[in-house]
Write a protein that holds these residues in place. Structure first.
Motif, PDB file in Angstrom:
ATOM      1  N   PHE A  99      28.712  30.783  36.985  1.00  0.00           N
ATOM      2  CA  PHE A  99      29.239  30.708  38.335  1.00  0.00           C
ATOM      3  C   PHE A  99      28.816  29.386  38.987  1.00  0.00           C
ATOM      4  CE2 PHE A  99      29.599  32.470  42.745  1.00  0.00           C
ATOM      5  CZ  PHE A  99      30.960  32.579  42.692  1.00  0.00           C
ATOM      6  N   PRO A 146      43.233  41.146  53.538  1.00  0.00           N
ATOM      7  CA  PRO A 146      43.176  40.519  52.218  1.00  0.00           C
ATOM      8  C   PRO A 146      43.360  41.564  51.114  1.00  0.00           C
ATOM      9  CG  PRO A 146      40.994  40.656  53.183  1.00  0.00           C
ATOM     10  CD  PRO A 146      41.946  41.101  54.231  1.00  0.00           C
ATOM     11  N   VAL A 148      35.501  43.257  39.369  1.00  0.00           N
ATOM     12  CA  VAL A 148      34.482  44.160  38.831  1.00  0.00           C
ATOM     13  C   VAL A 148      34.675  45.571  39.372  1.00  0.00           C
ATOM     14  CG1 VAL A 148      32.031  44.495  38.582  1.00  0.00           C
ATOM     15  CG2 VAL A 148      32.929  42.207  38.872  1.00  0.00           C
ATOM     16  N   PRO A 176      39.953  42.990  48.820  1.00  0.00           N
ATOM     17  CA  PRO A 176      39.075  43.944  49.509  1.00  0.00           C
ATOM     18  C   PRO A 176      39.754  45.269  49.837  1.00  0.00           C
ATOM     19  CG  PRO A 176      38.749  41.772  50.402  1.00  0.00           C
ATOM     20  CD  PRO A 176      39.884  41.659  49.440  1.00  0.00           C
ATOM     21  N   ILE A 208      35.259  38.035  42.206  1.00  0.00           N
ATOM     22  CA  ILE A 208      34.083  38.791  42.655  1.00  0.00           C
ATOM     23  C   ILE A 208      34.406  40.277  42.724  1.00  0.00           C
ATOM     24  CG2 ILE A 208      32.398  39.051  44.501  1.00  0.00           C
ATOM     25  CD1 ILE A 208      32.747  36.144  45.121  1.00  0.00           C
ATOM     26  N   LEU A 209      35.664  40.603  43.051  1.00  0.00           N
ATOM     27  CA  LEU A 209      35.981  42.008  43.275  1.00  0.00           C
ATOM     28  C   LEU A 209      36.679  42.683  42.092  1.00  0.00           C
ATOM     29  CD1 LEU A 209      36.886  41.934  47.028  1.00  0.00           C
ATOM     30  CD2 LEU A 209      34.889  42.912  45.929  1.00  0.00           C
ATOM     31  N   GLU A 220      40.229  28.017  45.405  1.00  0.00           N
ATOM     32  CA  GLU A 220      39.331  28.938  46.097  1.00  0.00           C
ATOM     33  C   GLU A 220      39.917  30.347  46.110  1.00  0.00           C
ATOM     34  OE1 GLU A 220      40.142  25.989  47.248  1.00  0.00           O
ATOM     35  OE2 GLU A 220      38.199  25.002  46.950  1.00  0.00           O
ATOM     36  N   LEU A 266      34.451  23.051  40.899  1.00  0.00           N
ATOM     37  CA  LEU A 266      35.328  23.118  42.076  1.00  0.00           C
ATOM     38  C   LEU A 266      35.069  21.937  43.003  1.00  0.00           C
ATOM     39  CD1 LEU A 266      35.692  26.817  43.280  1.00  0.00           C
ATOM     40  CD2 LEU A 266      37.148  25.455  41.812  1.00  0.00           C
ATOM     41  N   ILE A 283      31.247  26.428  40.372  1.00  0.00           N
ATOM     42  CA  ILE A 283      31.219  25.851  41.723  1.00  0.00           C
ATOM     43  C   ILE A 283      31.105  24.331  41.639  1.00  0.00           C
ATOM     44  CG2 ILE A 283      29.894  25.733  43.850  1.00  0.00           C
ATOM     45  CD1 ILE A 283      31.343  28.293  43.678  1.00  0.00           C
ATOM     46  N   HIS A 294      32.544  36.527  36.613  1.00  0.00           N
ATOM     47  CA  HIS A 294      32.004  35.281  37.159  1.00  0.00           C
ATOM     48  C   HIS A 294      32.155  34.136  36.166  1.00  0.00           C
ATOM     49  CE1 HIS A 294      30.211  37.958  40.127  1.00  0.00           C
ATOM     50  NE2 HIS A 294      29.969  36.911  40.865  1.00  0.00           N
ATOM     51  N   LEU A 327      38.400  33.018  43.976  1.00  0.00           N
ATOM     52  CA  LEU A 327      37.147  33.684  44.314  1.00  0.00           C
ATOM     53  C   LEU A 327      37.429  35.063  44.883  1.00  0.00           C
ATOM     54  CD1 LEU A 327      35.056  30.819  45.919  1.00  0.00           C
ATOM     55  CD2 LEU A 327      34.716  31.919  43.722  1.00  0.00           C
ATOM     56  N   LEU A 328      38.349  35.132  45.828  1.00  0.00           N
ATOM     57  CA  LEU A 328      38.613  36.393  46.504  1.00  0.00           C
ATOM     58  C   LEU A 328      40.025  36.886  46.299  1.00  0.00           C
ATOM     59  CD1 LEU A 328      36.715  35.685  49.793  1.00  0.00           C
ATOM     60  CD2 LEU A 328      36.090  37.238  47.967  1.00  0.00           C
TER      61      LEU A 328
END
Lengths: 309, 405
Positions: B115, B264, B218, B267, B215-216, B137, B122, B119, B51, B140-141
């Motif tokens: 974090f 995506p 981790v 995920p 975020i992922l 963005e 951003l 933001i 983060h 983030l994912l």
């Protein structure tokens, strides 16, 4: 400080304050019980919760979303405990496995389902929309007494106030139990206090606070408010009563200062647009914690003061 | 289906293949370096590192635009994210060392604050670029769609470097993970090795930003290590099993997501890893849930068999349904509860074993041996034949035992 303030800033500030306080109160106990990161885990699993609620109900109404998020938080807590016990894995790693998996599932579901028609996306979940919770019907301070204008208050304000009051009430009712069980779980059990149930109740309360706050202000505030104000308060005093009061004060201060800085700060620098209020509130709470780490009276470990000097 | 096969065999285009390979390498590096974190019981520190990269990404973008360049240069953004992640790490270390706050509170505080700051930056960038999408963005994912060839190369090269670094530092890091005091006594600088471990985690995080998002990432550091723990008790193997699992999930995930729409990358990679974790949780040979259940069932059967046979030997009725079923199934009693020939023989054996144990505990000097009586272990497993012969001599001649015959 006239009509414009009431119209555009009063309600977001109040909502931010209620959200911050609702998260900071359980945060005090979570930090003392070394469960600080449970707030982080909960705020991540809120996303799959609301996506599933949306897929089941087909609407973005607040109540089903909140129920979905709360259910996801409880499922996550149970899963973490199951992974920890079944796999004999340390709690931090178990948490990491569970919340990232649920979050990934939430993102995948969101991408796969047709949510283009509704306002439901990851960034909204992260940042919230504090700036948009304005009170358009207000014409000035006198609107506070005008029933017609009051009826047009953003519904988030009422919800957040109720949740905040609920959490204050729960903290007050269970104060003695919480205090004893937090500092000496064995003693609490000997007194007949249901310590395990109390621990689960605390996590569920944190989840309720997280979900309500998330609905209004996004999950960044939730993570920061669970930890930063109580941690700063922890450095101010050795008494739990005083610590809780400090944490509430820090939370409220972060909310007000953060919102004002986000809304008006850029204007002072000549920029036209405001920045994210949720992000700024989190940042301010971090700055407060940083100051507490540097100057708070009880910042050092016992016995460490001499070593540092 | 063939699209998926194509993607798995690297046939879905040069870029997709490069991304899949890069994600695989990244997975190996993440799994291997994550296992050190896991062994050191600091798994969630990676969450804060991840983060904390966000403000760096934002600042790097602003600086690069201010210098008149293209704000989206991946190397620049990654450098910025590494700087802010490093600042976050140092802050965590400082808070945990200098104040009385526990490390988890420090992790959470740095995570939330950085974090939030990210933001804020951003939104600043959004208003600076005035409508033009900066594309930040994606951090983030993660997003591999429309990834430039140069970006894919950065990821592949970075992943390889991270794997090599893990290989070089595996010995001191294993030592510190297991026994920091011993390592200190051997003359290793614990703090420096910890920082090196964190730097490695940070490098993996930064490289992974573009693929799986902050975020992922981790999950790629934690899940393979935890999964590998089910399969081995040896640290050397743990690291490479974790690396292998991470590599497989990275490669599979990236390939699958390139083959189907609306999948995506981040995920999918995480869910592949989570699937392997769930399988391991239940099916792993020793530490798995199924193995534990099986062990429990076997133990239960042994206890019931022994107690049932003892009851037969003493001529007592058996009422426990499970014991009755078990003995019937093994042909030791008839359905009406009467012992069969084999049952009487076994009962006599068990009773003799009990008598020998009783005598052994009475006369044998070594409590370490006679203390191993638990009502289950046959005496032959503990004492030598001549010792048993001695117990038998003291017990006297055999007596006739029998059930309800």
């Amino acid at each position: 400080m006239g009509a414009e303030f009431v119209q555009f800033s009063l309600t977001p500030i109040l909502i931010g304050m209620f959200a911050a306080i609702a998260c900071a109160l359980p945060g005090n106990f979570l930090i003392l019980r070394r469960q600080a990161l449970i707030g982080d885990a909960i705020s991540h699993v809120v996303l799959p919760g609301i996506v599933v609620a949306f897929l089941l109900t087909g609407t973005v109404a607040a109540i089903p979303m909140m129920i979905g998020a709360a259910a996801a938080a409880i499922v996550a807590v149970i899963l973490i405990e199951a992974v920890r016990r079944l796999g004999r894995i340390e709690p931090g790693a178990a948490m990491g496995v569970v919340f990232t998996t649920l979050f990934a599932a939430g993102v995948l579901l969101l991408e796969q389902s047709d949510t283009s028609a509704v306002h439901l996306d990851v960034e909204h979940a992260l940042m919230g929309n504090l700036e948009s919770l304005i009170w358009l019907r207000a014409t000035g301070w006198e609107s506070l007494l005008d029933p017609a204008a009051l009826a047009a208050l953003p519904p988030e304000l009422g919800r957040m106030a109720v949740v905040c009051a609920l959490i204050v009430a729960l903290t007050a009712i269970f104060w003695r139990w919480l205090k004893i069980a937090t500092f000496d779980e064995g003693f609490a059990q000997a007194l007949g206090i249901p310590a395990a149930g109390l621990g689960f109740g605390l996590v569920v309360t944190a989840a309720i606070a997280a979900v309500a706050a998330f609905d209004a202000v996004g999950s960044i505030i939730v993570i920061a408010m669970f930890i930063c104000p109580p941690a700063a308060a922890r450095l101010m005093t050795n008494r739990l009563e005083v610590q809780v009061l400090w944490s509430v004060a820090f939370a409220a201060l972060s909310a007000v200062l953060g919102y004002v800085l986000a809304g008006y700060g850029p204007l002072w620098f000549g920029a036209a647009n405001a920045v994210s209020a949720a992000g700024m509130i989190a940042t301010v709470s971090g700055v407060i914690l940083g100051l507490a780490c540097l100057y708070a009276p009880h910042r050092a470990r016992i016995g460490a003061a001499r070593e540092d000097a | 289906m063939s699209a998926i096969l194509d993607a798995l065999l690297l046939g879905a285009g040069y870029n997709a293949a490069l991304v899949a390979l890069g994600a695989g390498l990244l997975g190996v590096a993440a799994g291997a370096s994550g296992s050190f974190l896991f062994l050191r019981k600091r798994a969630l520190i990676s969450d804060a590192v991840a983060h904390a990269t966000l403000p760096g990404v934002g600042l790097a973008f602003i600086v690069m635009v201010a210098l008149g360049g293209d704000g989206r240069n991946l190397l620049g953004l990654l450098l910025g994210s590494a700087l802010s992640a490093g600042a976050g790490l140092l802050l965590i270390e400082w808070i945990a060392r200098r104040t009385r706050l526990p490390e988890d509170a420090a992790i959470g505080a740095v995570l939330g604050t950085f974090f939030g700051l990210g933001i804020v930056l951003l939104t600043v960038i959004q208003s600076l670029s005035a409508g033009r999408q900066a594309g930040l963005e994606g951090f983030l994912l993660g997003s591999t769609a429309g990834m430039l060839r140069a970006d894919a190369l950065v990821i592949a090269v970075g992943g390889t470097l991270a794997v090599a670094l893990t290989w070089l530092m595996r010995r001191p890091m294993t030592l510190v993970a297991f026994d920091a005091d011993y390592a200190a006594a051997l003359g290793y600088d614990i703090r420096r090795i910890d920082l090196a471990m964190m730097a490695l985690v940070m490098a993996v995080t930064v490289i992974g930003l573009k693929v799986v998002g902050l975020i992922l990432i981790v999950a790629m550091l934690i899940i393979p290590a935890v999964t590998a723990r089910f399969w081995t008790d040896r640290s050397g193997r743990l690291i490479w099993i974790a690396g292998g699992l991470g590599g497989v999930s990275g490669y599979l995930g990236a390939a699958l997501s390139s083959a189907a729409p609306n999948m995506p990358t981040g995920p999918i990679i995480v869910l592949v890893a989570a699937g392997m974790f769930t399988l391991s949780l239940f099916l792993a040979p020793v530490r798995g849930v199924a193995a534990a259940l099986l062990r429990r069932r076997r133990f239960q059967a042994r206890v019931h068999r022994r107690q049932g046979l003892l009851a037969l030997a003493h001529g007592e009725p058996i009422r426990e349904p499970y014991t009755l079923r078990l003995l019937t199934r093994q042909g030791l009693i008839r359905p009406d509860g009467v012992a069969t020939e084999a049952g009487r023989a076994q009962a006599a054996r068990v009773l003799r074993d009990e008598h020998r144990w009783a005598k052994a505990r009475e006369v044998h000097q070594d409590a370490g041996l006679s203390g191993r009586y638990d009502g289950l272990t046959p005496i032959e497993e503990v004492f030598t034949p001549d010792e048993i012969a001695e117990f038998d001599r003291r017990l006297g001649p055999p007596v006739i035992v029998g059930g309800a015959a």
